[in-house]
Scaffold this active site. Structure first.
Site, mmCIF file in Angstrom:
data_model
loop_
_atom_site.group_PDB
_atom_site.id
_atom_site.type_symbol
_atom_site.label_atom_id
_atom_site.label_comp_id
_atom_site.label_asym_id
_atom_site.label_seq_id
_atom_site.Cartn_x
_atom_site.Cartn_y
_atom_site.Cartn_z
ATOM 1 N N HIS A 23 0.832 -1.215 0.000
ATOM 2 C CA HIS A 23 0.000 0.000 0.000
ATOM 3 C C HIS A 23 0.866 1.265 0.000
ATOM 4 O O HIS A 23 0.552 2.236 -0.689
ATOM 5 C CB HIS A 23 -0.946 0.017 1.205
ATOM 6 C CG HIS A 23 -1.935 -1.118 1.189
ATOM 7 N ND1 HIS A 23 -2.750 -1.403 2.254
ATOM 8 C CD2 HIS A 23 -2.221 -2.053 0.234
ATOM 9 C CE1 HIS A 23 -3.510 -2.451 1.959
ATOM 10 N NE2 HIS A 23 -3.191 -2.876 0.739
ATOM 11 N N HIS A 77 -9.505 -1.378 -4.735
ATOM 12 C CA HIS A 77 -8.412 -1.862 -3.882
ATOM 13 C C HIS A 77 -7.511 -2.837 -4.636
ATOM 14 O O HIS A 77 -6.296 -2.868 -4.424
ATOM 15 C CB HIS A 77 -8.912 -2.488 -2.577
ATOM 16 C CG HIS A 77 -7.753 -2.751 -1.662
ATOM 17 N ND1 HIS A 77 -7.178 -1.746 -0.918
ATOM 18 C CD2 HIS A 77 -6.992 -3.854 -1.457
ATOM 19 C CE1 HIS A 77 -6.121 -2.229 -0.282
ATOM 20 N NE2 HIS A 77 -5.985 -3.513 -0.588
ATOM 21 N N ASP A 99 -3.515 -2.494 -4.959
ATOM 22 C CA ASP A 99 -2.543 -3.568 -4.707
ATOM 23 C C ASP A 99 -1.674 -3.834 -5.937
ATOM 24 O O ASP A 99 -0.463 -4.031 -5.826
ATOM 25 C CB ASP A 99 -3.269 -4.871 -4.352
ATOM 26 C CG ASP A 99 -3.699 -4.925 -2.896
ATOM 27 O OD1 ASP A 99 -3.176 -4.144 -2.074
ATOM 28 O OD2 ASP A 99 -4.565 -5.767 -2.589
ATOM 29 N N HIS A 153 -1.268 -11.063 -5.730
ATOM 30 C CA HIS A 153 0.130 -10.683 -5.472
ATOM 31 C C HIS A 153 1.152 -11.570 -6.180
ATOM 32 O O HIS A 153 2.135 -11.073 -6.719
ATOM 33 C CB HIS A 153 0.421 -10.705 -3.973
ATOM 34 C CG HIS A 153 -0.224 -9.585 -3.232
ATOM 35 N ND1 HIS A 153 -0.021 -8.265 -3.551
ATOM 36 C CD2 HIS A 153 -1.081 -9.580 -2.189
ATOM 37 C CE1 HIS A 153 -0.711 -7.503 -2.729
ATOM 38 N NE2 HIS A 153 -1.366 -8.272 -1.900
HETATM 39 ZN ZN ZN Z 1 -4.135 -4.465 -0.220
#
Ligand code: ZN
Length: 290
Positions: free
Chosen positions: A76, A233, A237, A260
């Site tokens: 973040h 969001h 990310d 991720h």
């Molecule tokens: Zn996040």
């Protein structure tokens, strides 16, 4: 077209999402050409560069590691710096997990707006995409396509009454990142809480720093910040992981249900795929547009 840093230091204190441990993070101006450098002030200022070579573990949060020293949940903070165009900064941390704050990047963008941004002398070197580069992993896709500007698009599809299909594209100019992406908070499913806690994760998680979804709604009693806060969001990310490329990019980044692990693999493979991009200072275009 020139590199930028912040005009003065900013500081935050809070708990880490996964460890639940308190930490103080200070972001300081850095000279041109430095990039984003983390410093563990509790370990004799050990320095860790925010680049893809330092990525260690990416199951639920992005962790950087070098010589056995790690810094966790950097995405973040890195997203905020990259999203508003900060090329150089020192990030001092007195523990190993960056505080989660309110689960979004808004505290960072607000604080940086208060202290201001400084243009530095060095011209920015952009990584300009000249040929599309796409990675797929099952039903997840992440790609980047040639473009004159930097923009991000994301698609998600979660079978949940508050989410469903969400899709958004944002061009990363002006205050667009701060206005449309930074406020979006972390989210998770209440049904996953026990399993995550059993794995030593989300010990600092609460309704103060995450949207917690139930099968029919959410536990939070405050409203969503956007009806499509979830896809925003995911964009936040993705930018945090994409920031590990270590330089500004000209291209259209598009994700579909990525995560991720795919984000960081994408950055590493894109950097190795040298026929897909060129490095460009845009100096000629700047001169001709004056
Ligand atoms: Zn996040």
């Amino acid at each position: 077209m020139r590199e930028q840093t912040i005009a003065g230091p900013i500081e935050f204190n809070g708990v880490g999402l996964h460890t639940g441990e308190r930490a103080t993070v200070r972001i300081l101006p850095a000279p041109a050409g430095k990039g984003i450098i983390f410093r563990r002030v509790d370990l004799e200022n050990f320095e860790l560069r925010a680049d893809v070579a330092s990525v260690a573990r990416v199951a639920y949060a992005t962790t950087l590691m070098s010589h056995g020293v790690w810094i966790s949940t950097v995405e973040h903070l890195l997203s905020a710096l990259y999203g508003i165009g900060i090329d150089n900064a020192y990030v001092e941390l007195d523990n190993f997990e960056v505080p989660i704050l309110d689960g979004s990047a808004l505290p960072y963008t607000e604080a940086i707006a208060r202290v201001g941004i400084v243009k530095q002398k060095r011209p920015r070197l952009y990584l300009r995409i000249v040929k599309e580069f796409v990675l797929k992993d099952g039903d997840k896709t992440l790609g980047i396509y040639p473009s004159q500007t930097f923009s991000i698009q994301y698609d998600i599809n979660f079978p949940h009454p508050l989410i469903g299909k969400q899709k958004l594209e944002v061009e990363l100019i002006g205050t667009n990142y701060a206005d449309f992406i930074a406020p979006a908070r972390t989210f998770g499913f209440y049904s996953d809480v026990e399993k995550l806690q059993a794995n030593g994760l989300i010990r600092g998680g609460s309704l103060e720093n995450a949207i917690v979804l139930t099968p029919t709604g959410m536990l939070n009693e405050t409203a969503l910040r956007f009806p499509d806060e979830f896809v925003r969001h995911k964009m936040l990310d993705l930018l945090g992981d994409f920031a590990l490329i270590g330089q500004p990019v000209l291209g259209r980044l598009a994700g579909d249900r990525a995560g991720h692990a795919l984000h960081t693999r994408f950055v590493a493979e894109l950097l190795e795929s040298t026929s897909h991009w060129v490095t460009d200072s845009l100096a000629a275009e700047t001169a001709s547009s004056r």
